[in-house]
Write a protein that holds these residues in place. Sequence first.
Motif, mmCIF file in Angstrom:
data_model
loop_
_atom_site.group_PDB
_atom_site.id
_atom_site.type_symbol
_atom_site.label_atom_id
_atom_site.label_comp_id
_atom_site.label_asym_id
_atom_site.label_seq_id
_atom_site.Cartn_x
_atom_site.Cartn_y
_atom_site.Cartn_z
ATOM 1 N N SER A 1 0.848 -1.192 0.000
ATOM 2 C CA SER A 1 0.000 0.000 0.000
ATOM 3 C C SER A 1 0.877 1.233 0.000
ATOM 4 O O SER A 1 2.051 1.190 0.386
ATOM 5 N N ALA B 1 -0.311 -0.520 -6.670
ATOM 6 C CA ALA B 1 -0.602 0.035 -5.343
ATOM 7 C C ALA B 1 -0.809 1.539 -5.426
ATOM 8 O O ALA B 1 -1.686 2.101 -4.745
ATOM 9 N N VAL C 1 -4.278 2.217 -6.840
ATOM 10 C CA VAL C 1 -5.309 2.034 -5.811
ATOM 11 C C VAL C 1 -5.380 3.254 -4.898
ATOM 12 O O VAL C 1 -6.461 3.646 -4.425
#
Length: 214
Positions: A14, A185, A188
Amino acid sequence: MKDLIAELEAVRRSVGDATLPAGDAKVVALSRTYPAPIDDVWDAVTNPERIPRWFLPITGDLRLGGTYQLEGNAGGEIRVCEAPKRLLVTWVMGDAGPEDSSLVEVRLEPEGDEVTRLVLEHTAVMPPEMWDQFGPGATGVGWDLGLVGLWAHLTGVETGSPEEMDRDPAVRAAMSHSSDEWGAALAVAGGDPDDVAAKVAATTAFYVPPLETL
């Protein structure tokens, strides 16, 4: 060697934002499990005799409040050392500034007697030109390789010398895959698709240059 791509796909990634004393920061975070008890994983990431087997040679006063130096890489101060669950260090390339600008935190959690989850968060004030060009892959690919190295160490898999790995097609494919995953990531996290694609291309070119340049 077991498929490196599969090992990279065992990682959850993340990207986020944070604030450090030195200013606005970026966070790259990785999480995965290892088939080893928590005490063994903790020893692998803190024991100066074991760290070079999967990461880099290390020197220093390796205790709470002490300092460390990784050969040819970062150094810093050991801020938190709570065995066997939490390690927090400053992560500095070159001379440290007056305020914290880069921190690495490792947390371990048991998931049964023989499985441990590791979470690594690198929070850093990034030079704008570096983030604008590479995004999270600038540091994320290196951490991916580190977590794969830890897996190999804990499971007894031989990885070869750094020179061999630089030319190994499987390793080069793994680094390209890691770059793609950090792009995913970032997407996102709200990254613009064209910007994400440019950052992935730059990161891949940095980590996987043409063989004739090696």
